[in-house]
Write a protein that holds these residues in place. Sequence first.
Motif, PDB file in Angstrom:
ATOM      1  N   SER A 188       0.824  -1.212   0.000  1.00 21.14           N
ATOM      2  CA  SER A 188       0.000   0.000   0.000  1.00 21.14           C
ATOM      3  C   SER A 188       0.860   1.264   0.000  1.00 21.14           C
ATOM      4  N   THR A 189       2.153   1.139   0.304  1.00 21.21           N
ATOM      5  CA  THR A 189       3.019   2.312   0.394  1.00 21.21           C
ATOM      6  C   THR A 189       4.200   2.302  -0.572  1.00 21.21           C
ATOM      7  N   ALA A 190       4.338   1.249  -1.389  1.00 18.92           N
ATOM      8  CA  ALA A 190       5.496   1.184  -2.284  1.00 18.92           C
ATOM      9  C   ALA A 190       5.245   0.237  -3.451  1.00 18.92           C
ATOM     10  N   VAL A 191       5.968   0.500  -4.549  1.00 21.06           N
ATOM     11  CA  VAL A 191       5.979  -0.399  -5.693  1.00 21.06           C
ATOM     12  C   VAL A 191       7.446  -0.592  -6.096  1.00 21.06           C
ATOM     13  N   THR A 192       7.829  -1.833  -6.313  1.00 24.64           N
ATOM     14  CA  THR A 192       9.166  -2.140  -6.801  1.00 24.64           C
ATOM     15  C   THR A 192       9.065  -2.443  -8.285  1.00 24.64           C
ATOM     16  N   VAL A 193       9.914  -1.786  -9.074  1.00 25.71           N
ATOM     17  CA  VAL A 193       9.903  -1.918 -10.523  1.00 25.71           C
ATOM     18  C   VAL A 193      11.259  -2.444 -10.967  1.00 25.71           C
ATOM     19  N   LYS A 194      11.233  -3.436 -11.876  1.00 25.45           N
ATOM     20  CA  LYS A 194      12.466  -3.994 -12.424  1.00 25.45           C
ATOM     21  C   LYS A 194      12.475  -3.737 -13.930  1.00 25.45           C
ATOM     22  N   SER A 195      13.491  -3.014 -14.395  1.00 24.45           N
ATOM     23  CA  SER A 195      13.640  -2.717 -15.822  1.00 24.45           C
ATOM     24  C   SER A 195      14.216  -3.938 -16.533  1.00 24.45           C
ATOM     25  N   SER A 196      14.102  -3.960 -17.852  1.00 22.16           N
ATOM     26  CA  SER A 196      14.546  -5.118 -18.624  1.00 22.16           C
ATOM     27  C   SER A 196      16.052  -5.356 -18.555  1.00 22.16           C
ATOM     28  N   ASP A 197      16.828  -4.349 -18.136  1.00 20.59           N
ATOM     29  CA  ASP A 197      18.266  -4.538 -17.981  1.00 20.59           C
ATOM     30  C   ASP A 197      18.643  -5.000 -16.572  1.00 20.59           C
ATOM     31  N   GLY A 198      17.636  -5.272 -15.727  1.00 19.90           N
ATOM     32  CA  GLY A 198      17.879  -5.771 -14.379  1.00 19.90           C
ATOM     33  C   GLY A 198      17.892  -4.710 -13.296  1.00 19.90           C
ATOM     34  N   PHE A 199      17.899  -3.420 -13.649  1.00 18.22           N
ATOM     35  CA  PHE A 199      17.884  -2.346 -12.664  1.00 18.22           C
ATOM     36  C   PHE A 199      16.561  -2.384 -11.900  1.00 18.22           C
ATOM     37  N   THR A 200      16.645  -2.333 -10.580  1.00 17.67           N
ATOM     38  CA  THR A 200      15.458  -2.397  -9.724  1.00 17.67           C
ATOM     39  C   THR A 200      15.453  -1.208  -8.773  1.00 17.67           C
TER      40      THR A 200
END
Length: 106
Positions: free
Chosen positions: A33-45
């Motif tokens: 409810s307070t955060a979203v983790t995003v992972k890009s296609s190059d592995g950067f998170t």
Amino acid sequence: MLQGVLHGEGIVQTTKGPVRVAMQRGAATNLTSTAVTVKSSDGFTRTWTLNNGVRVYDKRHTLQPGALKTGAQLSVAGTAPVSGGQPGGSPAAATFTAKWIVVQSA
């Protein structure tokens, strides 16, 4: 202009002083409810903090942050404080607050 950009950040000057800004495209790998983790296609998170001011869009419609789903393709942009008016510190260590999220639906 930003098509193809996976992630990036910079410092912008505002009337209140410098602000660190960032954007990222990728898949939502974790949601609370307070955060979203995003992972890009190059592995950067990066984990983005969510607050009441975040705006979420899908095909020009406004959504509630709770409508986000794990695995969704997202574009996220937000800000982080700049300590002492200087942009110093590790970019990866900065805590960014999402200002807007666009769901990249098919």
